[in-house]
Design a protein around this motif. Structure first.
Motif, PDB file in Angstrom:
ATOM      1  N   ARG A 115       0.840  -1.202   0.000  1.00  0.00           N
ATOM      2  CA  ARG A 115       0.000   0.000   0.000  1.00  0.00           C
ATOM      3  C   ARG A 115       0.874   1.252   0.000  1.00  0.00           C
ATOM      4  N   ALA A 116       1.939   1.244   0.783  1.00  0.00           N
ATOM      5  CA  ALA A 116       2.843   2.400   0.834  1.00  0.00           C
ATOM      6  C   ALA A 116       3.475   2.638  -0.542  1.00  0.00           C
ATOM      7  N   ARG A 117       3.931   1.579  -1.195  1.00  0.00           N
ATOM      8  CA  ARG A 117       4.531   1.733  -2.524  1.00  0.00           C
ATOM      9  C   ARG A 117       3.506   2.241  -3.545  1.00  0.00           C
ATOM     10  N   ALA A 118       2.278   1.738  -3.471  1.00  0.00           N
ATOM     11  CA  ALA A 118       1.237   2.177  -4.401  1.00  0.00           C
ATOM     12  C   ALA A 118       0.944   3.665  -4.232  1.00  0.00           C
ATOM     13  N   VAL A 119       0.880   4.125  -3.001  1.00  0.00           N
ATOM     14  CA  VAL A 119       0.636   5.548  -2.750  1.00  0.00           C
ATOM     15  C   VAL A 119       1.765   6.381  -3.354  1.00  0.00           C
ATOM     16  N   PHE A 120       2.993   5.961  -3.148  1.00  0.00           N
ATOM     17  CA  PHE A 120       4.116   6.738  -3.679  1.00  0.00           C
ATOM     18  C   PHE A 120       4.192   6.695  -5.196  1.00  0.00           C
ATOM     19  N   THR A 121       3.702   5.645  -5.805  1.00  0.00           N
ATOM     20  CA  THR A 121       3.627   5.615  -7.268  1.00  0.00           C
ATOM     21  C   THR A 121       2.740   6.744  -7.763  1.00  0.00           C
ATOM     22  N   VAL A 122       1.614   6.934  -7.119  1.00  0.00           N
ATOM     23  CA  VAL A 122       0.701   8.020  -7.503  1.00  0.00           C
ATOM     24  C   VAL A 122       1.349   9.372  -7.250  1.00  0.00           C
ATOM     25  N   LEU A 123       1.961   9.548  -6.093  1.00  0.00           N
ATOM     26  CA  LEU A 123       2.582  10.831  -5.761  1.00  0.00           C
ATOM     27  C   LEU A 123       3.706  11.174  -6.740  1.00  0.00           C
ATOM     28  N   ARG A 124       4.463  10.172  -7.146  1.00  0.00           N
ATOM     29  CA  ARG A 124       5.527  10.408  -8.139  1.00  0.00           C
ATOM     30  C   ARG A 124       4.953  10.867  -9.477  1.00  0.00           C
ATOM     31  N   HIS A 149      -8.939   6.560  10.425  1.00  0.00           N
ATOM     32  CA  HIS A 149      -9.121   5.115  10.523  1.00  0.00           C
ATOM     33  C   HIS A 149      -7.839   4.355  10.203  1.00  0.00           C
ATOM     34  N   MET A 150      -6.727   5.046  10.313  1.00  0.00           N
ATOM     35  CA  MET A 150      -5.442   4.419  10.014  1.00  0.00           C
ATOM     36  C   MET A 150      -5.028   3.527  11.164  1.00  0.00           C
ATOM     37  N   GLY A 151      -4.532   2.373  10.815  1.00  0.00           N
ATOM     38  CA  GLY A 151      -4.038   1.434  11.818  1.00  0.00           C
ATOM     39  C   GLY A 151      -2.560   1.650  12.054  1.00  0.00           C
ATOM     40  N   ILE A 152      -1.919   0.592  12.421  1.00  0.00           N
ATOM     41  CA  ILE A 152      -0.497   0.683  12.745  1.00  0.00           C
ATOM     42  C   ILE A 152       0.350   0.822  11.478  1.00  0.00           C
ATOM     43  N   ILE A 153       1.580   1.264  11.693  1.00  0.00           N
ATOM     44  CA  ILE A 153       2.569   1.323  10.622  1.00  0.00           C
ATOM     45  C   ILE A 153       3.693   0.381  11.046  1.00  0.00           C
ATOM     46  N   PRO A 154       3.646  -0.859  10.567  1.00  0.00           N
ATOM     47  CA  PRO A 154       4.638  -1.843  11.008  1.00  0.00           C
ATOM     48  C   PRO A 154       6.048  -1.469  10.528  1.00  0.00           C
ATOM     49  N   PRO A 155       7.066  -2.046  11.145  1.00  0.00           N
ATOM     50  CA  PRO A 155       8.450  -1.703  10.792  1.00  0.00           C
ATOM     51  C   PRO A 155       8.775  -1.817   9.299  1.00  0.00           C
ATOM     52  N   LEU A 156       8.300  -2.859   8.624  1.00  0.00           N
ATOM     53  CA  LEU A 156       8.615  -2.989   7.196  1.00  0.00           C
ATOM     54  C   LEU A 156       7.969  -1.871   6.372  1.00  0.00           C
ATOM     55  N   ALA A 157       6.773  -1.457   6.741  1.00  0.00           N
ATOM     56  CA  ALA A 157       6.127  -0.341   6.045  1.00  0.00           C
ATOM     57  C   ALA A 157       6.871   0.960   6.326  1.00  0.00           C
ATOM     58  N   ARG A 158       7.372   1.143   7.547  1.00  0.00           N
ATOM     59  CA  ARG A 158       8.164   2.338   7.865  1.00  0.00           C
ATOM     60  C   ARG A 158       9.425   2.374   7.018  1.00  0.00           C
ATOM     61  N   LYS A 159      10.034   1.221   6.817  1.00  0.00           N
ATOM     62  CA  LYS A 159      11.233   1.143   5.981  1.00  0.00           C
ATOM     63  C   LYS A 159      10.909   1.555   4.546  1.00  0.00           C
ATOM     64  N   VAL A 160       9.797   1.061   4.020  1.00  0.00           N
ATOM     65  CA  VAL A 160       9.378   1.425   2.667  1.00  0.00           C
ATOM     66  C   VAL A 160       9.127   2.929   2.582  1.00  0.00           C
ATOM     67  N   LEU A 161       8.434   3.481   3.570  1.00  0.00           N
ATOM     68  CA  LEU A 161       8.165   4.920   3.573  1.00  0.00           C
ATOM     69  C   LEU A 161       9.465   5.711   3.518  1.00  0.00           C
ATOM     70  N   THR A 162      10.419   5.327   4.324  1.00  0.00           N
ATOM     71  CA  THR A 162      11.703   6.025   4.347  1.00  0.00           C
ATOM     72  C   THR A 162      12.399   5.938   2.997  1.00  0.00           C
ATOM     73  N   GLU A 163      12.413   4.757   2.394  1.00  0.00           N
ATOM     74  CA  GLU A 163      13.036   4.575   1.079  1.00  0.00           C
ATOM     75  C   GLU A 163      12.327   5.400   0.013  1.00  0.00           C
ATOM     76  N   GLU A 164      11.015   5.345   0.005  1.00  0.00           N
ATOM     77  CA  GLU A 164      10.240   6.022  -1.030  1.00  0.00           C
ATOM     78  C   GLU A 164      10.331   7.543  -0.912  1.00  0.00           C
ATOM     79  N   VAL A 165      10.287   8.056   0.299  1.00  0.00           N
ATOM     80  CA  VAL A 165      10.311   9.505   0.484  1.00  0.00           C
ATOM     81  C   VAL A 165      11.652  10.092   0.069  1.00  0.00           C
TER      82      VAL A 165
END
Length: 144
Positions: free
Chosen positions: A36-45, A62-78
């Motif tokens: 989901r994080a990668r898909a969002v960043f595809t749109v933003l790009r 209604h956002m749930g948790i941001i697990p460690p692997l998703a945080r890693k993806v966010l950091t890479e993508e940003v």
């Protein structure tokens, strides 16, 4: 105007759509997964590549948790994506802490500011995003 139908099926993210005023509405429900994080960043790009401002109004009610692997993806993508400003509405305390830490880390790593703010109401968030847009446009006029 960007819509999800403009993207290929591998890029589709039902969580992001462009509003008539140019803001990108991001609605997160449940846990933020890596995909989901990668898909969002595809749109933003795609928006950034079109030359438009990347101003994100994130509904985190209604956002749930941001697990460690998703945080890693966010950091890479940003690191490689241009995001001009993010206004988060309704974020829980834990989401606010994680997002604030990610923003500080991204700023330290890239040297680029990562303007983000948290708001109780959508009206406040919109006002801040429009002020950010005005500042970006004023800065561009000074350069040219």
């Amino acid at each position: 105007m960007l819509s999800m139908s403009d993207l290929g099926p591998e890029d589709a993210s039902p969580e992001v759509h462009e509003e008539p005023d140019g803001l990108l509405r991001l609605t997160m429900r449940g846990e933020l997964t890596e995909d989901r994080a990668r898909a969002v960043f595809t749109v933003l790009r795609r928006v950034a590549e079109s030359g438009r401002d990347v101003l994100v109004l994130a509904d985190a009610h209604h956002m749930g948790i941001i697990p460690p692997l998703a945080r890693k993806v966010l950091t890479e993508e940003v690191r490689s994506a241009r995001i001009d400003a993010v206004a988060l509405v309704g974020a829980s305390f834990s989401v606010r802490v994680i997002v604030a830490l990610l923003a500080k880390g991204i700023h330290m790593i890239t040297g680029r500011p990562y303007p983000q703010q948290f708001f109780a109401t959508e009206d406040e968030a919109r006002a801040w995003l429009f002020a950010q847009r005005d500042a970006l446009r004023a800065a561009r006029r000074q350069v040219t």
